[in-house]
Design a protein around this motif. Sequence first.
Motif, PDB file in Angstrom:
ATOM      1  N   THR A 115       0.850  -1.182   0.000  1.00 31.63           N
ATOM      2  CA  THR A 115       0.000   0.000   0.000  1.00 31.63           C
ATOM      3  C   THR A 115       0.886   1.231   0.000  1.00 31.63           C
ATOM      4  O   THR A 115       2.059   1.167   0.325  1.00 31.63           O
ATOM      5  CB  THR A 115      -0.890   0.027   1.252  1.00 31.63           C
ATOM      6  OG1 THR A 115      -0.052   0.198   2.372  1.00 31.63           O
ATOM      7  CG2 THR A 115      -1.684  -1.238   1.389  1.00 31.63           C
ATOM      8  N   SER A 116       0.327   2.346  -0.319  1.00 30.61           N
ATOM      9  CA  SER A 116       1.128   3.560  -0.436  1.00 30.61           C
ATOM     10  C   SER A 116       1.681   3.992   0.922  1.00 30.61           C
ATOM     11  O   SER A 116       2.797   4.481   1.017  1.00 30.61           O
ATOM     12  CB  SER A 116       0.300   4.671  -1.061  1.00 30.61           C
ATOM     13  OG  SER A 116      -0.922   4.772  -0.374  1.00 30.61           O
ATOM     14  N   THR A 117       0.908   3.782   1.996  1.00 26.87           N
ATOM     15  CA  THR A 117       1.393   4.172   3.323  1.00 26.87           C
ATOM     16  C   THR A 117       2.622   3.370   3.708  1.00 26.87           C
ATOM     17  O   THR A 117       3.628   3.918   4.142  1.00 26.87           O
ATOM     18  CB  THR A 117       0.309   3.938   4.396  1.00 26.87           C
ATOM     19  OG1 THR A 117      -0.931   4.303   3.848  1.00 26.87           O
ATOM     20  CG2 THR A 117       0.626   4.721   5.646  1.00 26.87           C
ATOM     21  N   TRP A 163      10.096   3.654   2.863  1.00 28.99           N
ATOM     22  CA  TRP A 163      11.026   4.568   2.197  1.00 28.99           C
ATOM     23  C   TRP A 163      11.799   5.368   3.256  1.00 28.99           C
ATOM     24  O   TRP A 163      13.008   5.541   3.179  1.00 28.99           O
ATOM     25  CB  TRP A 163      10.235   5.488   1.270  1.00 28.99           C
ATOM     26  CG  TRP A 163      11.076   6.502   0.543  1.00 28.99           C
ATOM     27  CD1 TRP A 163      11.748   6.299  -0.613  1.00 28.99           C
ATOM     28  CD2 TRP A 163      11.317   7.848   0.945  1.00 28.99           C
ATOM     29  NE1 TRP A 163      12.415   7.449  -0.964  1.00 28.99           N
ATOM     30  CE2 TRP A 163      12.169   8.408  -0.024  1.00 28.99           C
ATOM     31  CE3 TRP A 163      10.887   8.630   2.017  1.00 28.99           C
ATOM     32  CZ2 TRP A 163      12.603   9.730   0.053  1.00 28.99           C
ATOM     33  CZ3 TRP A 163      11.320   9.939   2.105  1.00 28.99           C
ATOM     34  CH2 TRP A 163      12.181  10.487   1.120  1.00 28.99           C
ATOM     35  N   GLY A 164      11.064   5.817   4.278  1.00 26.73           N
ATOM     36  CA  GLY A 164      11.701   6.570   5.362  1.00 26.73           C
ATOM     37  C   GLY A 164      12.679   5.709   6.145  1.00 26.73           C
ATOM     38  O   GLY A 164      13.798   6.117   6.431  1.00 26.73           O
ATOM     39  N   SER A 221      17.122   5.967   6.552  1.00 23.52           N
ATOM     40  CA  SER A 221      17.645   6.432   7.837  1.00 23.52           C
ATOM     41  C   SER A 221      18.077   5.242   8.682  1.00 23.52           C
ATOM     42  O   SER A 221      17.752   5.160   9.858  1.00 23.52           O
ATOM     43  CB  SER A 221      16.599   7.262   8.578  1.00 23.52           C
ATOM     44  OG  SER A 221      15.463   6.466   8.811  1.00 23.52           O
ATOM     45  N   VAL A 222      18.757   4.325   8.055  1.00 21.38           N
ATOM     46  CA  VAL A 222      19.286   3.182   8.802  1.00 21.38           C
ATOM     47  C   VAL A 222      20.543   3.637   9.529  1.00 21.38           C
ATOM     48  O   VAL A 222      21.546   3.940   8.911  1.00 21.38           O
ATOM     49  CB  VAL A 222      19.615   2.012   7.858  1.00 21.38           C
ATOM     50  CG1 VAL A 222      20.241   0.882   8.628  1.00 21.38           C
ATOM     51  CG2 VAL A 222      18.364   1.529   7.172  1.00 21.38           C
ATOM     52  N   ARG A 259      16.646  -3.276  -0.017  1.00 21.44           N
ATOM     53  CA  ARG A 259      15.572  -4.024  -0.693  1.00 21.44           C
ATOM     54  C   ARG A 259      14.772  -4.810   0.333  1.00 21.44           C
ATOM     55  O   ARG A 259      13.557  -4.935   0.254  1.00 21.44           O
ATOM     56  CB  ARG A 259      16.167  -4.969  -1.730  1.00 21.44           C
ATOM     57  CG  ARG A 259      16.628  -4.257  -2.976  1.00 21.44           C
ATOM     58  CD  ARG A 259      17.244  -5.209  -3.957  1.00 21.44           C
ATOM     59  NE  ARG A 259      16.350  -6.314  -4.306  1.00 21.44           N
ATOM     60  CZ  ARG A 259      16.756  -7.447  -4.861  1.00 21.44           C
ATOM     61  NH1 ARG A 259      18.041  -7.625  -5.109  1.00 21.44           N
ATOM     62  NH2 ARG A 259      15.909  -8.399  -5.139  1.00 21.44           N
ATOM     63  N   LYS A 260      15.505  -5.343   1.308  1.00 19.17           N
ATOM     64  CA  LYS A 260      14.854  -6.143   2.337  1.00 19.17           C
ATOM     65  C   LYS A 260      13.971  -5.270   3.234  1.00 19.17           C
ATOM     66  O   LYS A 260      12.860  -5.643   3.602  1.00 19.17           O
ATOM     67  CB  LYS A 260      15.938  -6.810   3.179  1.00 19.17           C
ATOM     68  CG  LYS A 260      15.529  -8.128   3.743  1.00 19.17           C
ATOM     69  CD  LYS A 260      16.741  -8.897   4.186  1.00 19.17           C
ATOM     70  CE  LYS A 260      16.297 -10.241   4.694  1.00 19.17           C
ATOM     71  NZ  LYS A 260      17.410 -11.109   4.984  1.00 19.17           N
TER      72      LYS A 260
END
Lengths: 161, 194
Positions: free
Chosen positions: B49-51, B57-58, B62-63, B184-185
């Motif tokens: 879903t987009s959420t 993405w965030g 910021s890992v 990716r994970k």
Amino acid sequence: MTKPLSGSDIAQQIGDQFPDAVTDSNETAVFVRSEALLDVACFLKESLDLNYLNNITAVDYNDYFELTYLFTSLTSNHSIVIKTRCDERENPKVPSVVSLWQGADFQEREIYDLMGISFDGHPNMKRIFLWDGFQGYPLRKDFIIDVPGGGKATKQGVNDA
Amino acid sequence: MEIERPYVSSELDRVEGAEIDALMAASKEPYPDPVAWLHEELQRNVLLTSTEHVIDWGKRYSVWPVPLGLACCAFEMICAAASRYDLSRFGMEVMRFSPRQADLLLVAGTLTWKMAPALRRIYDQMAEPKWVVAMGACTVSGGAFRGSYSVVPGINLIVPVDVYIPGCPPRPEGLLHGLMELHRKVLADNLIKK
């Protein structure tokens, strides 16, 4: 360049002082009985001004252990190798030289840790690298390791199960 | 006046030894990768879903790593963080030395059994979500020291590992590739039913 002293010459000097301490000698080293090690080391430290202990190491020859001491005089710029044997395998003991050279402290503990030779007169004779409860002495030739996740390791290498 | 000592060093040794022995006895089987099926499933069909996408993405950018430089691999890790390879491009410029502020455990170097309880403790102190990268042959399998009396043959005996980076040591490019695989994970993380 530090001059290595002839073992035979030094054996002569030791023999004059302690008649049955020396078992053998050659150009590079003097072999002494382990019971006489501390007396001989003390005598040599005084007479040859050996103010620096380079290293102590132990070798496992299966039938016996051999300890090798390399001493240097930083003032007279010469060095000498002393070797001693320990025939006992179950509970090997050799006199400690910490009282003469403080630098022997950690090295003797390392030998105790990995080779299982205990040093009489050491102020803090316990393992230095491995943890309390570790079974066996890993640098001995007959040491076998169970590798977690399968396989056994010997001195010949790893055999993965 | 004699000062009362809070501990006896021989007692400390005994406790430490018992802890290592217990961990060793409990670490017979490697932790499997919890999402080993992920890549395969992703190829078949992906539904995000987009959420979720925005959150992931965030997370992805910021890992914050907690570095555990145990041996020579640490220098390649340091190189990767320095200007030439510039880890900050991935939002990773903040190396946190507190595990409570980090979400990536970057293990670089040979893990010994004596160090293993510390690694486990650091992992346990990290807050979810958290990931582990095993950098270098020693962390992956024990490497050249596999079969040694003191080295853990693969850190997956101690903690679950997300990305394995082989190499002795891996070049910074190798580490960056591993971290991109981790990204990716992270993107697919929410697919897992927790």
